[in-house]
Design an enzyme around this catalytic site. Structure first.
Site, PDB file in Angstrom:
ATOM      1  N   GLY A  33       0.809  -1.183  -0.126  1.00  0.00           N
ATOM      2  CA  GLY A  33       0.143   0.098  -0.101  1.00  0.00           C
ATOM      3  C   GLY A  33       0.785   1.423   0.036  1.00  0.00           C
ATOM      4  N   GLY A  36       2.331   5.395   4.543  1.00  0.00           N
ATOM      5  CA  GLY A  36       1.371   6.178   5.505  1.00  0.00           C
ATOM      6  C   GLY A  36       0.026   5.528   5.691  1.00  0.00           C
ATOM      7  N   SER A  37      -0.115   4.066   4.891  1.00  0.00           N
ATOM      8  CA  SER A  37      -1.353   3.650   4.797  1.00  0.00           C
ATOM      9  C   SER A  37      -1.718   2.745   5.895  1.00  0.00           C
ATOM     10  CB  SER A  37      -1.592   2.677   3.488  1.00  0.00           C
ATOM     11  OG  SER A  37      -0.485   1.625   3.499  1.00  0.00           O
ATOM     12  N   GLY A  38      -0.657   2.464   6.831  1.00  0.00           N
ATOM     13  CA  GLY A  38      -0.830   1.731   8.007  1.00  0.00           C
ATOM     14  C   GLY A  38      -0.230   0.216   8.018  1.00  0.00           C
ATOM     15  N   LYS A  39       0.713   0.029   7.076  1.00  0.00           N
ATOM     16  CA  LYS A  39       1.267  -1.319   6.940  1.00  0.00           C
ATOM     17  C   LYS A  39       2.172  -1.732   8.030  1.00  0.00           C
ATOM     18  CE  LYS A  39       3.527  -0.235   3.119  1.00  0.00           C
ATOM     19  NZ  LYS A  39       3.215   1.219   3.356  1.00  0.00           N
ATOM     20  N   GLU A 147       9.836  -4.335   4.954  1.00  0.00           N
ATOM     21  CA  GLU A 147      10.619  -4.064   3.711  1.00  0.00           C
ATOM     22  C   GLU A 147      11.869  -4.838   3.858  1.00  0.00           C
ATOM     23  OE1 GLU A 147       9.696  -2.553   1.152  1.00  0.00           O
ATOM     24  OE2 GLU A 147       7.839  -1.073   1.804  1.00  0.00           O
TER      25      GLU A 147
END
Length: 239
Positions: A33, A36-39, A147
């Site tokens: 995503g 900043g999407s919450g991953k 990551e």
């Protein structure tokens, strides 16, 4: 046995997750995503290191290990091998601890000549391998990685895939936050996040075999019917 989040809500500054429910089963799950999407927040919730403001996180007695995006934050000892040995039970002899740590370092792909160096003298990719070794040495049931392919050379990349494949074959759970399409391709499940919500949940093949409009909607990109426009939107999402 799965790790489960049930109706979880969490607020940190301007970012929030609300009413999130997900169950992660053994195999390889990739979370992707926009930035900043919450991953990473989802990853830390799954680890049990962060408690939600409401809702519940059930680890079901499973041991979790997490490798963060910035491996230097996990390294502290005067040598690499001592760092890896630190999480092992003190009841082990030094010889046994060194043997287990060495196996973990080899599995993570770090060469023997680096083991007695300061972890802070290593390159970014080497630090990541050392951090991975420090987690897998304790043989977790659930391996969480943020990551992990960033900064790895070709040999390190190959070692990462071998490590993930080994965990999956042994019936364990691997959850990876990544934009790496190769990892998505070998995943059992792909979760897409946007603004603290799960907007897509399926297999990578679902996305690449679906009609353009179905792909765009499952990725949370709205209704897009043109292939070129979808390609541009995905590229922007992956940053």
């Amino acid at each position: 046995m799965p790790v489960t989040l049930d109706d979880v809500s969490l607020k940190r500054g301007d970012f929030s997750i609300s009413g999130l429910s997900v169950s992660i089963k053994p195999g390889l799950t990739v979370i992707t995503g926009r930035s900043g999407s919450g991953k990473t927040t989802l990853l830390t919730l799954l680890s049990g290191l962060v408690s939600p403001d409401s809702g519940s996180v059930s680890l079901n007695g499973l041991k979790t290990g997490i490798v963060f995006q910035f491996p230097e934050r996990q390294l502290f000892a005067e040598t690499v091998i001592k760092d890896v040995m630190y999480s092992l039970p003190h009841s082990l002899s030094e010889e046994e601890a060194e043997e287990r740590a060495g196996k973990a370092l080899l599995t993570a792909g770090l060469e023997r000549e680096k083991w007695n160096l300061s972890p802070f003298s290593l390159s970014g990719g080497e630090r990541r391998k050392a951090a991975v070794a420090g987690i897998i040495v304790s043989d977790p049931d659930v391996l969480l990685m943020d990551e992990p392919s960033v900064g790895l050379d070709a040999a390190g990349y190959e070692s990462l895939f071998a490590l993930i494949s080994g965990f999956r074959k042994s019936g364990k759970t691997v959850v990876v936050v990544s934009h790496d399409e190769d990892l998505m391709l070998i995943s059992d499940r792909l979760i897409v996040m946007e603004n603290g919500r799960i907007t897509g949940d399926g297999s990578f093949s679902d996305y690449i075999q679906s009609p353009v409009s179905r792909v765009s909607e499952r990725l949370g990109l709205g209704l897009i019917e043109d292939e070129e426009a979808l390609s541009d939107a995905i590229a922007e999402m992956l940053g």
